[in-house]
Design a protein around this motif. Structure first.
Motif, PDB file in Angstrom:
ATOM      1  N   HIS A 172       0.831  -1.210   0.000  1.00  0.00           N
ATOM      2  CA  HIS A 172       0.000   0.000   0.000  1.00  0.00           C
ATOM      3  C   HIS A 172       0.860   1.253   0.000  1.00  0.00           C
ATOM      4  O   HIS A 172       0.574   2.224  -0.724  1.00  0.00           O
ATOM      5  N   LEU A 173       1.923   1.248   0.794  1.00  0.00           N
ATOM      6  CA  LEU A 173       2.819   2.404   0.851  1.00  0.00           C
ATOM      7  C   LEU A 173       3.507   2.631  -0.495  1.00  0.00           C
ATOM      8  O   LEU A 173       3.599   3.763  -0.975  1.00  0.00           O
ATOM      9  N   ILE A 174       3.956   1.556  -1.119  1.00  0.00           N
ATOM     10  CA  ILE A 174       4.618   1.682  -2.425  1.00  0.00           C
ATOM     11  C   ILE A 174       3.634   2.199  -3.478  1.00  0.00           C
ATOM     12  O   ILE A 174       3.982   3.037  -4.308  1.00  0.00           O
ATOM     13  N   ASP A 175       2.387   1.692  -3.426  1.00  0.00           N
ATOM     14  CA  ASP A 175       1.361   2.174  -4.365  1.00  0.00           C
ATOM     15  C   ASP A 175       1.110   3.671  -4.186  1.00  0.00           C
ATOM     16  O   ASP A 175       0.963   4.410  -5.172  1.00  0.00           O
ATOM     17  N   GLU A 176       1.051   4.130  -2.936  1.00  0.00           N
ATOM     18  CA  GLU A 176       0.813   5.547  -2.675  1.00  0.00           C
ATOM     19  C   GLU A 176       1.977   6.402  -3.165  1.00  0.00           C
ATOM     20  O   GLU A 176       1.773   7.488  -3.724  1.00  0.00           O
ATOM     21  N   LEU A 177       3.197   5.926  -2.950  1.00  0.00           N
ATOM     22  CA  LEU A 177       4.364   6.658  -3.450  1.00  0.00           C
ATOM     23  C   LEU A 177       4.326   6.756  -4.971  1.00  0.00           C
ATOM     24  O   LEU A 177       4.659   7.794  -5.551  1.00  0.00           O
ATOM     25  N   PHE A 178       3.922   5.662  -5.622  1.00  0.00           N
ATOM     26  CA  PHE A 178       3.826   5.666  -7.080  1.00  0.00           C
ATOM     27  C   PHE A 178       2.754   6.647  -7.541  1.00  0.00           C
ATOM     28  O   PHE A 178       2.956   7.409  -8.485  1.00  0.00           O
ATOM     29  N   GLN A 179       1.584   6.637  -6.864  1.00  0.00           N
ATOM     30  CA  GLN A 179       0.509   7.573  -7.221  1.00  0.00           C
ATOM     31  C   GLN A 179       0.966   9.016  -7.090  1.00  0.00           C
ATOM     32  O   GLN A 179       0.710   9.854  -7.965  1.00  0.00           O
ATOM     33  N   LEU A 180       1.659   9.313  -5.990  1.00  0.00           N
ATOM     34  CA  LEU A 180       2.106  10.684  -5.748  1.00  0.00           C
ATOM     35  C   LEU A 180       3.129  11.112  -6.785  1.00  0.00           C
ATOM     36  O   LEU A 180       3.113  12.243  -7.271  1.00  0.00           O
ATOM     37  N   SER A 181       4.042  10.216  -7.163  1.00  0.00           N
ATOM     38  CA  SER A 181       5.040  10.547  -8.170  1.00  0.00           C
ATOM     39  C   SER A 181       4.386  10.777  -9.529  1.00  0.00           C
ATOM     40  O   SER A 181       4.791  11.657 -10.289  1.00  0.00           O
ATOM     41  N   LEU A 311      -3.512  12.111   2.350  1.00  0.00           N
ATOM     42  CA  LEU A 311      -4.036  13.481   2.259  1.00  0.00           C
ATOM     43  C   LEU A 311      -3.277  14.289   1.208  1.00  0.00           C
ATOM     44  O   LEU A 311      -3.858  15.137   0.534  1.00  0.00           O
ATOM     45  N   ALA A 312      -1.970  14.036   1.071  1.00  0.00           N
ATOM     46  CA  ALA A 312      -1.187  14.734   0.046  1.00  0.00           C
ATOM     47  C   ALA A 312      -1.665  14.336  -1.349  1.00  0.00           C
ATOM     48  O   ALA A 312      -1.753  15.177  -2.257  1.00  0.00           O
ATOM     49  N   ILE A 313      -1.986  13.058  -1.531  1.00  0.00           N
ATOM     50  CA  ILE A 313      -2.517  12.591  -2.814  1.00  0.00           C
ATOM     51  C   ILE A 313      -3.865  13.243  -3.093  1.00  0.00           C
ATOM     52  O   ILE A 313      -4.136  13.710  -4.208  1.00  0.00           O
ATOM     53  N   ALA A 314      -4.739  13.281  -2.076  1.00  0.00           N
ATOM     54  CA  ALA A 314      -6.053  13.905  -2.247  1.00  0.00           C
ATOM     55  C   ALA A 314      -5.909  15.370  -2.640  1.00  0.00           C
ATOM     56  O   ALA A 314      -6.614  15.860  -3.530  1.00  0.00           O
ATOM     57  N   LYS A 315      -5.001  16.077  -2.010  1.00  0.00           N
ATOM     58  CA  LYS A 315      -4.775  17.492  -2.314  1.00  0.00           C
ATOM     59  C   LYS A 315      -4.334  17.679  -3.767  1.00  0.00           C
ATOM     60  O   LYS A 315      -4.821  18.548  -4.485  1.00  0.00           O
TER      61      LYS A 315
END
Length: 345
Positions: A172-181, A311-315
């Motif tokens: 999940h953490l890796i997926d979120e990092l990928f989404q943010l990048s 929250l950073a992704i949502a923003k």
């Protein structure tokens, strides 16, 4: 050669040329010696006066150029605080104004780069921490299984469940990092389509229904009867709402209530608010709550705090849709996360 010397030489050359021609004219006019000498004296006095006047009239030019040179030197040293004074000379005044604007832009850029560098270092430190924790846990449980310290089947199954949870957490953490990048990449495109927010919220609640049921939460949805459709990338917007809803679920007490309120305003925006009954957010945390990997939970407890990326992704997603996002502390308990999005045309 200094500009003062250059200007003085230009003045002397001009006066010299005029003086030579005047004296030549005096000679050709065959004037009496007394008149000739008087005219030569007058010419020399005029030359001296012209040089003095030239010196004083060029002082503002020299001063303005020197100020610009000193300002550039201070910028080179990293000092962006000084501002150039205006000049009575139009061109130099315009140059000073442009220089000050450039100075301000450089200062903002420098501050942004400094902040970005600091954030990058903090981001790397936090990511290292968040990645190390599940990896260490997985390693410890794997070694325990390999060493045969687990004898009964119940403990063995418990270890396997823990390994599965830690693996999911890491994934999940890796997926979120990928989404943010991906969201950070300039020129990211949105597949905008006309979509109804009530349908989007329903799909989001279905996605999180297991977590809602697990904490025995009540969800109260308050939307207008008739909603104008919005022009959004439904998948990305759904991810943004899921992240906000996950945050509300995580901090809500068992058997608590989460309210989802939608309102249309006169500016053509739809405002969605997600209200929880959690512990709330301290005033010092509110300005940083949407920063990457920032968590008000200082202990970084994996049970009460997420990765700090949701929250950073949502923003990022909301801002890509030309909307705004924010958070407010509730009067009694919990807080309200809200976002706006333009209505579809």
């Amino acid at each position: 050669m200094k500009i003062r010397t250059q200007l003085l030489l230009a003045n002397l050359v001009s006066i010299g040329v005029i003086g030579v021609f005047l004296i030549f004219s005096y000679i050709e006019m065959v004037l009496p010696p007394k008149v000739f000498n008087l005219l030569v004296l007058i010419t020399l006095v005029a030359t001296v006066l012209s040089t003095i006047v030239h010196f004083y009239l060029t002082q503002p030019i020299i001063k303005s150029i020197q100020d610009i040179s000193d300002g550039a030197e201070k910028i080179r040293e990293g000092n962006f605080n000084d501002q150039l004074k205006g000049s009575k000379i139009v061109e130099l005044h315009t140059m000073a104004v442009n220089f000050n604007e450039m100075n301000n832009q450089l200062q903002k850029t420098f501050e942004h780069l400094t902040k970005s560098e600091s954030s990058r270092k903090q981001l790397i430190a936090n990511i290292s921490h968040d990645l190390r924790t599940p990896i260490a846990s997985i390693q410890a449980f794997t070694e325990a299984l390999e060493d045969g310290v687990v004898e009964d089947q119940e403990t063995f199954q418990q270890y396997l469940r823990t390994l599965n949870l830690e693996t999911q957490r890491l994934s999940h953490l890796i997926d979120e990092l990928f989404q943010l990048s991906q969201l950070d990449i300039e020129g990211v495109t949105l597949d905008r389509q006309s979509y109804h927010l009530d349908q989007l919220i329903l799909e989001t609640l279905q996605n999180q229904w297991f977590q809602i049921e697990n904490k025995k939460l009540e969800v109260d949805v308050d939307l207008p009867e008739r909603l104008m459709p919005v022009l959004i990338d439904s998948e990305k917007m759904k991810q943004a709402i899921i992240n906000l809803l996950e945050n509300a679920i995580r901090y809500s007490p068992i058997k608590g209530t989460i309210k989802i309120v939608g309102r249309q305003d006169v500016k053509g925006y739809m405002k969605i608010s997600i209200i929880d009954e959690g512990p709330g957010i301290s005033p010092e945390d509110i300005p940083h709550i949407f920063e990457r990997l920032y968590r008000g939970e200082k202990s970084r407890n994996k049970e009460t705090g997420g990765s700090g990326l949701g929250l950073a992704i949502a923003k990022s997603i909301i801002e890509l849709h030309s909307g705004e996002i924010g958070v407010e502390q509730n009067t009694k308990a919990g807080c309200t996360f809200w976002f706006t999005i333009p209505e579809g045309k």
